[in-house]
Design an enzyme around this catalytic site. Structure first.
Site, PDB file in Angstrom:
ATOM      1  N   MET A   1      62.708  11.491  33.674  1.00  0.00           N
ATOM      2  CA  MET A   1      61.727  12.137  34.566  1.00  0.00           C
ATOM      3  C   MET A   1      62.429  12.945  35.653  1.00  0.00           C
ATOM      4  SD  MET A   1      59.087   8.901  34.937  1.00  0.00           S
ATOM      5  CE  MET A   1      60.403   7.751  35.406  1.00  0.00           C
TER       6      MET A   1
ATOM      7  N   LYS B   1      43.828  11.057  30.742  1.00  0.00           N
ATOM      8  CA  LYS B   1      42.814  11.939  31.304  1.00  0.00           C
ATOM      9  C   LYS B   1      42.012  11.284  32.421  1.00  0.00           C
ATOM     10  CE  LYS B   1      42.293  14.566  27.014  1.00  0.00           C
ATOM     11  NZ  LYS B   1      41.375  15.009  25.950  1.00  0.00           N
TER      12      LYS B   1
ATOM     13  N   ASP C   1      48.571   6.100  26.397  1.00  0.00           N
ATOM     14  CA  ASP C   1      49.185   7.092  27.270  1.00  0.00           C
ATOM     15  C   ASP C   1      49.368   8.421  26.536  1.00  0.00           C
ATOM     16  OD1 ASP C   1      49.383   5.656  29.548  1.00  0.00           O
ATOM     17  OD2 ASP C   1      51.521   5.226  29.397  1.00  0.00           O
TER      18      ASP C   1
END
Length: 413
Positions: free
Chosen positions: A333, A218, A196
């Site tokens: 987050m 990606k 990651d």
């Protein structure tokens, strides 16, 4: 060393009587190693340290609460003289010599018939170092060798167990030094590493040149499709006979989707194991100097994903209930939705002056902490140009860590 030549040998002490004379700190260091070797350990001493007493209470050690008697070495295979009295240690040495029992002397190695090496173990390998009567040097060499074994930089890599399957490795909050020993070893043993973006990136440069690196940060398409593609990659590589490490930041099972990958592996019949990592919602505030709990201030902490704002139809968080909690909130987050979350907490009864700490790029070179309050959080995030990744800590523990910023508070019971 030349004056006292030794013949190195590994002793198998399982279910054999070993006597340690003395109950102080030297004995405290030696006894656990003897227990680990399976020995029947008898400690002879008028008094012992609390740690040894705990081993006695758990039934791992027999304690003879008195001074040494020569008969203590009857039917003994190995002994350690570890008292503070040279006269007692000398008596132990003589009694051992008479019974042909090898004896370690903590006070005078020249009078001993055995020396205790600096010992370390990793992955079925025992490292024992003797460098004359220089214990610090022995320990230093031992540590270097064991560290290289753990990191995978020493040893015949192709001779290790490399069964096909998937290992989920939590890399910790970002600093490469904060990965676990087991996690580092799994990386070095991998055929394929599926990494990651937030996994400790410096460690990827240490991988052997023949390891396939798959950068899932990606992969094209959206988040849901990306996870499906990750599942496909790790399963396909494992079914092809590869040892796959799924490498991610933080911990596998704390907002890491790790169990989705476990389910995918099990469904495909792929062996899967888990090596947890330091979980970021606890580790990052800790490194930044903010405790998530503190006596008299917070008796609980709650970790919440803020990737969805309050009121979102897919949100599983009851924000009105969260607002009623008195402990610490750790928001993951949540940078984008932090203003809406702050509004929901204020509407639910949280005080506008509640301290807030925002730790940006935790454990990384660019780490910084932005101090705010619930009432001013939205403005401070904008003024300080806060971008993900960041962890937001809400609660009075932030004031405990930064009393000069928040000023005096009422003493809490």
């Amino acid at each position: 060393m030349d004056d006292f030549p030794t013949y190195p040998s590994g002793l198998r002490l399982a279910d054999r009587r070993v006597v340690v004379v003395g109950g102080g700190h030297v004995a405290q260091r030696r006894v656990p190693q003897l227990i680990a070797a399976g020995a029947r350990v008898h400690v002879v001493a008028p008094a012992v340290t609390p740690a040894i007493e705990g081993l006695v209470g758990s039934g791992e050690v027999v304690w003879h609460e008195r001074g040494f008697e020569e008969s203590d070495l009857d039917d003994t295979w190995y002994c350690i003289a570890a008292t503070d009295l040279p006269t007692v240690n000398e008596r132990v040495s003589r009694a051992a010599e008479e019974r042909r029992v090898f004896c370690v002397r903590a006070d005078d190695a020249t009078r001993a018939t055995a020396w205790t090496p600096a010992t370390g173990r990793h992955d079925g390998v025992t490292v024992a170092v003797l460098s004359g009567r220089e214990p610090q040097r022995s320990a230093g060499i031992r540590d270097e060798v064991v560290e290289q074994l753990r990191e995978g930089t020493l040893g015949a890599r192709r001779q290790r167990s490399r069964a096909a399957g998937v290992v989920l490795v939590g890399g910790g909050p970002g600093d490469p030094e904060l990965i676990t020993v087991a996690g580092r070893k799994a990386l070095m043993d991998a055929d394929v590493v599926v990494a990651d973006r937030l996994a400790p990136r410096e460690l990827l440069g240490d991988l052997p040149s023949d390891v396939e690196l798959v950068d899932v940060a990606k992969l094209p398409r959206g988040r849901s499709a990306q996870q499906e593609e990750i599942n496909r990659v790790i399963v396909d590589r494992a079914l092809a006979g590869k040892r796959v490490v799924r490498f991610k930041g933080g911990d596998n099972f704390v907002y890491g989707r790790g169990y989705e990958e476990v389910i995918a592996c099990r469904a495909a019949g792929v062996p899967v194991t888990v090596i947890p990592g330091l979980t970021s919602p606890v580790a990052v505030p800790a490194v930044a100097g903010i405790p998530v709990t503190h006596r008299g201030v917070a008796h609980e902490f709650t970790v919440i994903s803020g990737h969805l704002p309050p009121g979102h139809p897919e949100s599983l968080t009851e924000w009105s209930a969260v607002a009623g909690l008195r402990g610490t909130l750790v928001l993951m987050m949540a940078v984008q939705n932090a203003p809406a979350i702050a509004e929901a907490l204020l509407a639910g009864g949280r005080d506008a002056s509640t301290p807030v700490g925002v730790v940006c790029d935790g454990t990384m070179p660019g780490e910084r902490t932005v101090l705010s309050t619930l009432g001013s959080l939205a403005a401070d995030l904008a003024d300080q140009h806060v971008k993900p990744p960041a962890i937001i800590v809400v609660g009075h523990v932030v004031a405990v860590a930064h009393p000069d910023h928040y000023g005096a508070r009422e003493e809490l019971a």
